[in-house]
Write a protein that holds these residues in place. Structure first.
Motif, PDB file in Angstrom:
ATOM      1  N   ASP A 108     -93.750 112.182-102.458  1.00 39.50           N
ATOM      2  CA  ASP A 108     -94.210 110.894-101.918  1.00 39.50           C
ATOM      3  C   ASP A 108     -95.042 111.059-100.649  1.00 39.50           C
ATOM      4  OD1 ASP A 108     -92.363 108.580-103.429  1.00 39.50           O
ATOM      5  OD2 ASP A 108     -91.396 110.533-103.290  1.00 39.50           O
ATOM      6  N   ILE A 109     -96.196 111.707-100.761  1.00 38.97           N
ATOM      7  CA  ILE A 109     -97.024 111.897 -99.570  1.00 38.97           C
ATOM      8  C   ILE A 109     -97.833 110.636 -99.237  1.00 38.97           C
ATOM      9  CG2 ILE A 109     -97.081 114.401 -99.830  1.00 38.97           C
ATOM     10  CD1 ILE A 109     -99.914 114.165-100.919  1.00 38.97           C
ATOM     11  N   HIS A 110     -98.147 109.821-100.225  1.00 39.47           N
ATOM     12  CA  HIS A 110     -98.760 108.500-100.015  1.00 39.47           C
ATOM     13  C   HIS A 110    -100.018 108.548 -99.145  1.00 39.47           C
ATOM     14  CE1 HIS A 110     -96.009 105.799-102.104  1.00 39.47           C
ATOM     15  NE2 HIS A 110     -95.020 106.592-101.695  1.00 39.47           N
ATOM     16  N   VAL A 111    -100.964 109.374 -99.546  1.00 41.15           N
ATOM     17  CA  VAL A 111    -102.249 109.419 -98.847  1.00 41.15           C
ATOM     18  C   VAL A 111    -102.947 108.065 -98.985  1.00 41.15           C
ATOM     19  CG1 VAL A 111    -104.502 110.528 -98.745  1.00 41.15           C
ATOM     20  CG2 VAL A 111    -102.460 111.893 -99.285  1.00 41.15           C
ATOM     21  N   GLY A 112    -103.462 107.576 -97.878  1.00 37.16           N
ATOM     22  CA  GLY A 112    -104.147 106.278 -97.917  1.00 37.16           C
ATOM     23  C   GLY A 112    -104.474 105.798 -96.524  1.00 37.16           C
ATOM     24  N   ASN A 113    -104.512 104.488 -96.367  1.00 37.04           N
ATOM     25  CA  ASN A 113    -104.935 103.882 -95.109  1.00 37.04           C
ATOM     26  C   ASN A 113    -103.780 103.379 -94.253  1.00 37.04           C
ATOM     27  OD1 ASN A 113    -107.696 104.176 -95.891  1.00 37.04           O
ATOM     28  ND2 ASN A 113    -107.491 102.364 -97.178  1.00 37.04           N
ATOM     29  N   ARG A 114    -102.549 103.625 -94.662  1.00 40.48           N
ATOM     30  CA  ARG A 114    -101.411 103.016 -93.968  1.00 40.48           C
ATOM     31  C   ARG A 114    -100.850 103.874 -92.837  1.00 40.48           C
ATOM     32  NH1 ARG A 114     -98.254 100.407 -99.226  1.00 40.48           N
ATOM     33  NH2 ARG A 114    -100.037  99.155 -99.947  1.00 40.48           N
ATOM     34  N   PHE A 115    -101.224 105.140 -92.764  1.00 43.10           N
ATOM     35  CA  PHE A 115    -100.871 106.000 -91.637  1.00 43.10           C
ATOM     36  C   PHE A 115    -101.871 107.154 -91.590  1.00 43.10           C
ATOM     37  CE2 PHE A 115     -98.541 107.649 -95.252  1.00 43.10           C
ATOM     38  CZ  PHE A 115     -98.663 109.031 -95.144  1.00 43.10           C
ATOM     39  N   ASP A 116    -101.904 107.850 -90.480  1.00 45.68           N
ATOM     40  CA  ASP A 116    -102.851 108.957 -90.295  1.00 45.68           C
ATOM     41  C   ASP A 116    -102.417 110.136 -91.159  1.00 45.68           C
ATOM     42  OD1 ASP A 116    -104.545 110.943 -89.491  1.00 45.68           O
ATOM     43  OD2 ASP A 116    -104.065 110.799 -87.355  1.00 45.68           O
ATOM     44  N   TYR A 117    -103.166 110.395 -92.223  1.00 52.74           N
ATOM     45  CA  TYR A 117    -102.748 111.437 -93.165  1.00 52.74           C
ATOM     46  C   TYR A 117    -103.004 112.848 -92.642  1.00 52.74           C
ATOM     47  CZ  TYR A 117    -107.668 110.992 -94.615  1.00 52.74           C
ATOM     48  OH  TYR A 117    -109.042 110.916 -94.632  1.00 52.74           O
ATOM     49  N   ASN A 118    -103.576 112.982 -91.450  1.00 52.72           N
ATOM     50  CA  ASN A 118    -103.638 114.311 -90.829  1.00 52.72           C
ATOM     51  C   ASN A 118    -102.238 114.854 -90.569  1.00 52.72           C
ATOM     52  OD1 ASN A 118    -106.478 115.087 -90.455  1.00 52.72           O
ATOM     53  ND2 ASN A 118    -106.590 113.168 -89.305  1.00 52.72           N
ATOM     54  N   TYR A 119    -101.282 113.933 -90.415  1.00 53.92           N
ATOM     55  CA  TYR A 119     -99.877 114.340 -90.302  1.00 53.92           C
ATOM     56  C   TYR A 119     -99.441 115.135 -91.527  1.00 53.92           C
ATOM     57  CZ  TYR A 119     -95.085 113.265 -91.851  1.00 53.92           C
ATOM     58  OH  TYR A 119     -93.831 113.328 -92.410  1.00 53.92           O
ATOM     59  N   LEU A 120     -99.921 114.761 -92.717  1.00 53.13           N
ATOM     60  CA  LEU A 120     -99.570 115.487 -93.941  1.00 53.13           C
ATOM     61  C   LEU A 120    -100.150 116.894 -93.916  1.00 53.13           C
ATOM     62  CD1 LEU A 120    -100.286 112.604 -96.489  1.00 53.13           C
ATOM     63  CD2 LEU A 120     -98.033 113.363 -95.699  1.00 53.13           C
ATOM     64  N   ILE A 121    -101.386 117.007 -93.463  1.00 55.91           N
ATOM     65  CA  ILE A 121    -102.024 118.323 -93.380  1.00 55.91           C
ATOM     66  C   ILE A 121    -101.259 119.218 -92.414  1.00 55.91           C
ATOM     67  CG2 ILE A 121    -104.135 119.530 -92.681  1.00 55.91           C
ATOM     68  CD1 ILE A 121    -105.694 117.023 -93.638  1.00 55.91           C
ATOM     69  N   GLU A 122    -100.878 118.669 -91.280  1.00 54.46           N
ATOM     70  CA  GLU A 122    -100.100 119.441 -90.300  1.00 54.46           C
ATOM     71  C   GLU A 122     -98.749 119.851 -90.889  1.00 54.46           C
ATOM     72  OE1 GLU A 122     -99.883 116.850 -86.980  1.00 54.46           O
ATOM     73  OE2 GLU A 122    -102.023 116.993 -86.508  1.00 54.46           O
ATOM     74  N   SER A 123     -98.112 118.939 -91.628  1.00 50.98           N
ATOM     75  CA  SER A 123     -96.812 119.253 -92.239  1.00 50.98           C
ATOM     76  C   SER A 123     -96.964 120.325 -93.307  1.00 50.98           C
ATOM     77  CB  SER A 123     -96.199 117.985 -92.844  1.00 50.98           C
ATOM     78  OG  SER A 123     -95.957 117.010 -91.854  1.00 50.98           O
ATOM     79  N   PHE A 124     -98.035 120.255 -94.086  1.00 49.46           N
ATOM     80  CA  PHE A 124     -98.290 121.287 -95.097  1.00 49.46           C
ATOM     81  C   PHE A 124     -98.450 122.658 -94.441  1.00 49.46           C
ATOM     82  CE2 PHE A 124    -100.294 118.479 -98.662  1.00 49.46           C
ATOM     83  CZ  PHE A 124     -99.044 117.965 -98.936  1.00 49.46           C
ATOM     84  N   LYS A 125     -99.146 122.699 -93.324  1.00 50.07           N
ATOM     85  CA  LYS A 125     -99.358 123.978 -92.641  1.00 50.07           C
ATOM     86  C   LYS A 125     -98.030 124.549 -92.132  1.00 50.07           C
ATOM     87  CE  LYS A 125    -104.177 123.118 -91.409  1.00 50.07           C
ATOM     88  NZ  LYS A 125    -105.149 122.857 -90.330  1.00 50.07           N
ATOM     89  N   LYS A 126     -97.156 123.683 -91.650  1.00 51.45           N
ATOM     90  CA  LYS A 126     -95.823 124.132 -91.243  1.00 51.45           C
ATOM     91  C   LYS A 126     -95.044 124.652 -92.446  1.00 51.45           C
ATOM     92  CE  LYS A 126     -95.415 120.810 -87.426  1.00 51.45           C
ATOM     93  NZ  LYS A 126     -94.687 119.596 -86.954  1.00 51.45           N
TER      94      LYS A 126
END
Length: 281
Positions: free
Chosen positions: A59-77
């Motif tokens: 449930d990563i929910h890429v879209g306009n409801r939050f800054d999805y750069n957070y997902l990229i940072e989490s993936f890198k971790k």
């Protein structure tokens, strides 16, 4: 005067606490990802897979409801955990229009990959508006495949003797549990990927042994201390989050989601799960 002063100070304290709580639920917890570690016991697990890890991202929910750069940072971790197998259990976008395809493609450049294999299934949001747009699901499937993630749509694959079965989404237009479970072999250790945990209540699991990995609920996103979350998108309200025994050697695990439908969380941190494979004792 003392009484008035006390009431004023109390009111200011309550107001201050409310503001801090609001900021926490909006700006801190939604981006405070937790790496949850669990043991996953499976019968007949080949020795070469003992101690290997399965990472679940949901449930990563890429879209306009939050800054999805957070997902990229989490993936890198997550990449720094060097998982052996990675499984994604649906809802890659919060679909509004075709803009989400470009956004998802950008996020998937940093997708976490397993050393032995990387798999995905679709969720209801991957079927567009009202979960009735198969073209949206096809486009998302193609994007995942282009970025090295094998999508299982009522299909299965095998890694060194470990069977991975992927169900298409319960609310989508391609749900076919009989086809998915036709790949089940009771002699092989099995992990089933099924976005919506309500599927676990269908009369299809009689002979199944193994683990079922789901998402969908987000753990409710907000949960009062010591109480169940007030909002869950499932019929069976016991399907909240975490590990749930289904009896007869079946275990369900519901991931709390990495992304959010809306940027608010309280007492339900976003999650990436890491399972360590073991043989049943």
């Amino acid at each position: 005067m003392k009484r008035r002063s006390f009431i004023r100070k109390t009111g200011l304290g309550i107001l201050g606490s409310s503001i801090l709580t609001g900021l926490y639920t909006w700006q801190i917890e939604p981006f405070w990802v937790e790496f949850v570690k669990r043991k996953m016991q499976l019968e007949n697990l080949p020795s070469k897979l003992l101690g290997k890890t399965v990472m679940q991202i949901s449930d990563i929910h890429v879209g306009n409801r939050f800054d999805y750069n957070y997902l990229i940072e989490s993936f890198k971790k997550a990449q720094l955990r060097y998982p052996d197998i990675v499984v994604y259990t649906g809802d890659y976008v919060s679909y509004e229009d075709e803009t989400q395809f470009k956004q998802l493609a950008e996020v998937l450049k940093s997708a976490v990959k397993g050393k032995l294999g990387t798999y995905a299934i679709l969720g209801n949001h991957d079927y567009g508006k009202d979960w009735k747009e198969p073209k949206v699901a096809t486009t998302i499937t193609n994007l995942l495949e282009i970025h090295g993630i094998k999508v299982l749509r009522n299909e299965a694959d095998e890694i060194d003797g470990l069977k991975i079965i992927g169900f298409d989404d319960y609310w989508g237009t391609n749900f076919d549990p009989d086809k998915a479970l036709s790949y089940y072999d009771i002699s092989k250790p099995t992990i089933a990927l099924c976005h919506n945990p309500d599927v676990c209540d269908l009369p299809i699991w009689e002979h199944f042994k193994g683990w079922i990995l789901s998402g969908h609920t987000h753990g409710g996103q907000c949960k009062p201390p010591f109480l169940p979350p007030p909002m869950l998108p499932v019929k069976n309200k016991k399907y909240n989050a975490g590990e749930i025994s289904l009896g007869w050697d079946k275990t369900l695990y519901i991931n709390r989601a990495l992304g959010h439908l809306w940027q608010v969380r309280f007492n339900v941190r976003p999650e990436i799960t890491i399972f360590e494979l073991e043989n049943v004792v």
